[in-house]
Design a protein around this motif. Structure first.
Motif, short mmCIF file in Angstrom:
data_model
loop_
_atom_site.label_atom_id
_atom_site.label_comp_id
_atom_site.label_asym_id
_atom_site.label_seq_id
_atom_site.Cartn_x
_atom_site.Cartn_y
_atom_site.Cartn_z
N GLY A 95 0.82 -1.21 0.00
CA GLY A 95 0.00 0.00 0.00
C GLY A 95 0.85 1.25 0.00
O GLY A 95 0.55 2.22 -0.72
N VAL A 96 1.92 1.26 0.79
CA VAL A 96 2.83 2.41 0.80
C VAL A 96 3.55 2.50 -0.55
O VAL A 96 3.68 3.58 -1.11
N ARG A 97 3.97 1.37 -1.08
CA ARG A 97 4.63 1.36 -2.39
C ARG A 97 3.75 1.99 -3.46
O ARG A 97 4.22 2.70 -4.35
N ARG A 98 2.44 1.78 -3.35
CA ARG A 98 1.50 2.28 -4.37
C ARG A 98 0.94 3.66 -4.05
O ARG A 98 -0.02 4.10 -4.66
N ALA A 105 5.67 8.40 -10.03
CA ALA A 105 4.57 9.32 -9.72
C ALA A 105 3.36 9.03 -10.60
O ALA A 105 2.22 9.06 -10.13
N ASP A 106 3.58 8.72 -11.88
CA ASP A 106 2.48 8.42 -12.79
C ASP A 106 1.77 7.13 -12.38
O ASP A 106 0.54 7.05 -12.43
N GLU A 107 2.55 6.13 -11.99
CA GLU A 107 1.94 4.86 -11.55
C GLU A 107 1.14 5.04 -10.27
O GLU A 107 0.07 4.45 -10.11
N VAL A 108 1.65 5.86 -9.35
CA VAL A 108 0.91 6.14 -8.13
C VAL A 108 -0.41 6.81 -8.46
O VAL A 108 -1.46 6.45 -7.91
N GLU A 109 -0.39 7.78 -9.36
CA GLU A 109 -1.62 8.48 -9.73
C GLU A 109 -2.63 7.54 -10.39
O GLU A 109 -3.83 7.58 -10.08
N LYS A 110 -2.17 6.66 -11.26
CA LYS A 110 -3.05 5.67 -11.89
C LYS A 110 -3.66 4.74 -10.84
O LYS A 110 -4.83 4.37 -10.93
N GLU A 111 -2.86 4.36 -9.85
CA GLU A 111 -3.36 3.49 -8.78
C GLU A 111 -4.41 4.21 -7.95
O GLU A 111 -5.43 3.62 -7.57
N ARG A 112 -4.19 5.48 -7.66
CA ARG A 112 -5.18 6.26 -6.92
C ARG A 112 -6.52 6.30 -7.67
O ARG A 112 -7.58 6.14 -7.07
N ILE A 113 -6.45 6.52 -8.96
CA ILE A 113 -7.66 6.56 -9.78
C ILE A 113 -8.35 5.20 -9.79
O ILE A 113 -9.58 5.09 -9.66
N ARG A 114 -7.55 4.13 -9.90
CA ARG A 114 -8.11 2.77 -9.88
C ARG A 114 -8.83 2.49 -8.57
O ARG A 114 -9.95 1.97 -8.56
N LEU A 115 -8.22 2.87 -7.46
CA LEU A 115 -8.81 2.61 -6.16
C LEU A 115 -10.08 3.43 -5.94
O LEU A 115 -11.04 2.95 -5.36
N GLN A 116 -10.07 4.66 -6.42
CA GLN A 116 -11.27 5.48 -6.31
C GLN A 116 -12.43 4.90 -7.10
O GLN A 116 -13.58 4.97 -6.69
N SER A 117 -12.12 4.27 -8.22
CA SER A 117 -13.18 3.68 -9.05
C SER A 117 -13.80 2.45 -8.38
O SER A 117 -14.90 2.04 -8.74
N LEU A 118 -13.09 1.86 -7.42
CA LEU A 118 -13.60 0.68 -6.73
C LEU A 118 -14.51 1.02 -5.56
O LEU A 118 -15.16 0.15 -5.00
N ARG A 119 -14.54 2.30 -5.17
CA ARG A 119 -15.33 2.70 -4.00
C ARG A 119 -16.79 2.85 -4.36
O ARG A 119 -17.20 3.11 -5.44
#
Length: 201
Positions: free
Chosen positions: A131-134, A187-201
């Motif tokens: 989670g911290v890595r992402r 930084a780009d991968e972190v941002e993509k992961e944030r967007i992915r996680l938000q879409s799961l909520r």
């Protein structure tokens, strides 16, 4: 003493949890925070208050955030497989020391060993490290038995991440465990992961 740990998808929620734990009466020395800082997103490169001593060979940098307690001692360090983080407290020091003394191909990453030695179940430690890595942040506290229930409740407020649900989410991508030999997220991968996680909520 018992250990309570919470994973958060953003640093501000983790910081609020640290402050609430201190308000509860948990000593700053018994609380740790480790938060992804890829791209220096928290502006630590421009701060001037150096925080020394978060861990041997940790490359500790400038303090950020907070007006007192643990948050005034945040520094910059790197954790194998996670990359740059802002961190403070005993977990950060233990992870940094383990990383500095680790033999290549040895035990799991310093952050995993630090968490499991403090009482975090290994399966959860892998989720927290990933989670911290992402892009997330983890807060860990050693608390007296009398404060355990309240401290755990603090860490489950707001945007707390359920480690079992997050493990399932990561598993859908083929993930099985934290691997310190992988490259840290950009930084780009972190941002993509944030967007992915938000879409799961």
């Amino acid at each position: 003493m018992k250990t309570v740990t919470g994973l958060f998808d953003n640093y501000s929620d983790a910081r609020a949890a640290v402050s609430a734990l201190e308000d509860l009466g948990v000593p700053s020395d018994d609380i740790s925070i480790v938060s992804n800082n890829v791209g220096d997103r928290y502006g630590t490169a421009n701060e001037s208050n150096a925080a020394e001593g978060a861990g041997t060979g940790a490359g500790v940098g400038a303090a950020i955030g907070g007006v007192g307690g643990l948050l005034t001692g945040l520094g910059v360090m790197a954790i194998p497989g996670v990359g740059p983080v802002v961190a403070a407290g005993w977990l950060a020091a233990t992870a940094a020391g383990a990383a500095a003394g680790a033999v290549a191909g040895g035990a799991a990453g310093g952050i995993i060993g630090a968490m499991t030695e403090s009482g975090v179940p290994e399966e959860h430690a892998h989720v927290y490290a990933e989670g911290v890595r992402r892009g997330g942040a983890v807060v860990t506290a050693r608390v007296d038995n009398a404060l355990y229930v309240d401290a755990e409740a603090i860490l489950r407020r707001g945007s707390w991440v359920d480690p079992d649900q997050r493990r399932a989410s990561y598993g859908e991508q083929g993930w099985t465990r934290f691997d310190e030999t992988l490259n840290p997220y950009t930084a780009d991968e972190v941002e993509k992961e944030r967007i992915r996680l938000q879409s799961l909520r």
